[in-house]
Design a protein around this motif. Structure first.
Motif, short mmCIF file in Angstrom:
data_model
loop_
_atom_site.label_atom_id
_atom_site.label_comp_id
_atom_site.label_asym_id
_atom_site.label_seq_id
_atom_site.Cartn_x
_atom_site.Cartn_y
_atom_site.Cartn_z
N SER A 74 0.83 -1.21 0.00
CA SER A 74 0.00 0.00 0.00
C SER A 74 0.86 1.26 0.00
O SER A 74 0.53 2.25 -0.66
N LEU A 75 1.97 1.22 0.72
CA LEU A 75 2.87 2.37 0.75
C LEU A 75 3.48 2.64 -0.62
O LEU A 75 3.65 3.79 -1.04
N LEU A 76 3.82 1.57 -1.34
CA LEU A 76 4.37 1.74 -2.68
C LEU A 76 3.36 2.37 -3.62
O LEU A 76 3.68 3.27 -4.42
N VAL A 77 2.11 1.92 -3.54
CA VAL A 77 1.06 2.51 -4.37
C VAL A 77 0.80 3.95 -3.95
O VAL A 77 0.55 4.81 -4.79
N GLU A 78 0.86 4.20 -2.67
CA GLU A 78 0.67 5.56 -2.17
C GLU A 78 1.69 6.52 -2.78
O GLU A 78 1.34 7.63 -3.20
N GLN A 79 2.92 6.08 -2.89
CA GLN A 79 3.96 6.92 -3.50
C GLN A 79 3.65 7.20 -4.96
O GLN A 79 3.83 8.33 -5.45
N LYS A 80 3.14 6.19 -5.68
CA LYS A 80 2.78 6.38 -7.08
C LYS A 80 1.60 7.34 -7.21
O LYS A 80 1.56 8.17 -8.12
N LEU A 81 0.64 7.22 -6.31
CA LEU A 81 -0.51 8.13 -6.35
C LEU A 81 -0.09 9.56 -6.06
O LEU A 81 -0.62 10.50 -6.66
N VAL A 82 0.83 9.74 -5.14
CA VAL A 82 1.33 11.09 -4.84
C VAL A 82 1.92 11.70 -6.11
O VAL A 82 1.64 12.87 -6.44
N GLN A 83 2.73 10.94 -6.83
CA GLN A 83 3.34 11.46 -8.05
C GLN A 83 2.29 11.77 -9.12
O GLN A 83 2.40 12.76 -9.84
N GLU A 84 1.24 10.94 -9.19
CA GLU A 84 0.20 11.18 -10.18
C GLU A 84 -0.63 12.41 -9.83
O GLU A 84 -0.94 13.22 -10.70
#
Length: 209
Positions: A132-142
């Motif tokens: 979930s943390l990895l996806v969170e980082q991707k969402l932040v960038q998006e």
């Protein structure tokens, strides 16, 4: 069009996921072995490791797929949408497609029971949170890309995504530990949690007492 070879590989992969989840919910994650999963599909251990690095990966495969579908949905939303509205609408509009993708691999009842296994298995819950943390980082960038902000200078993309993913995890725990919950009930609970995100942060709760 997917070739015959790729379809065969996908069927084997999905069969391994289904067998693994059936074993995890009936006899527990820790006591299930890779050999048992492979045997249930009538393939070798070597074949299992062609598709998955370990038990954790096969256990979280469907969960990771749903999150990936959500992220792809966010990326496809109109840039004119406000960030929170983008996340809310993506959740609402991808729910049925994600449900169909789940059903193509495993019955929904088994998927929901597997969610319970994840919640009560420390190793799986820790792995789920890492993912979930990895996806969170991707969402932040998006979100930063969509708004033209630098998340290193402006904390708003990180704050929004942290709040949203936290609410999603909380909703998942709320319905995931219930017995007999349906996908529609899970959707209702998740939507209810997300809709309270804005009011919970900005409203004066004392007025409701």
């Amino acid at each position: 069009m997917t070739g015959l070879r790729e379809r065969k590989k996908q069927r084997t992969r999905d069969a391994l996921v289904l067998a693994a989840h059936q074993l995890f919910v009936t006899q527990g994650y820790d006591t299930t072995t890779v050999d048992q999963i492979a045997e249930a599909v009538e393939v070798s251990q070597r074949t299992f490791f062609r598709y998955f690095a370990n038990k954790e990966e096969v256990a979280l495969f469907v969960q990771d797929m749903t999150v990936r579908r959500f992220f792809e949905g966010v990326c496809a939303r109109p840039l004119s949408e406000a960030p929170l509205e983008c996340l809310r609408r993506t959740l609402d509009e991808t729910w049925e497609d994600v449900g169909e993708a789940i059903e193509a691999i495993t019955p929904l009842e088994l998927y929901l029971r597997m969610c319970q296994v994840i919640e009560v298995t420390p190793a799986l819950l820790a792995a789920h949170l890492r993912h979930s943390l990895l996806v969170e980082q991707k969402l932040v960038q998006e979100i930063a890309r969509r708004t033209g902000l630098d998340p290193e200078r402006d904390p708003r993309p990180r704050v929004l995504v942290a709040a949203f993913t936290g609410v999603m995890l909380s909703a998942g725990r709320h319905w995931g530990l219930r017995d007999g919950v349906s996908l529609e009930e899970a959707r209702r609970v998740t939507r209810e949690h997300v809709e309270q995100l804005g009011p919970a942060l900005s409203a004066d709760w004392r007025q409701d007492r």
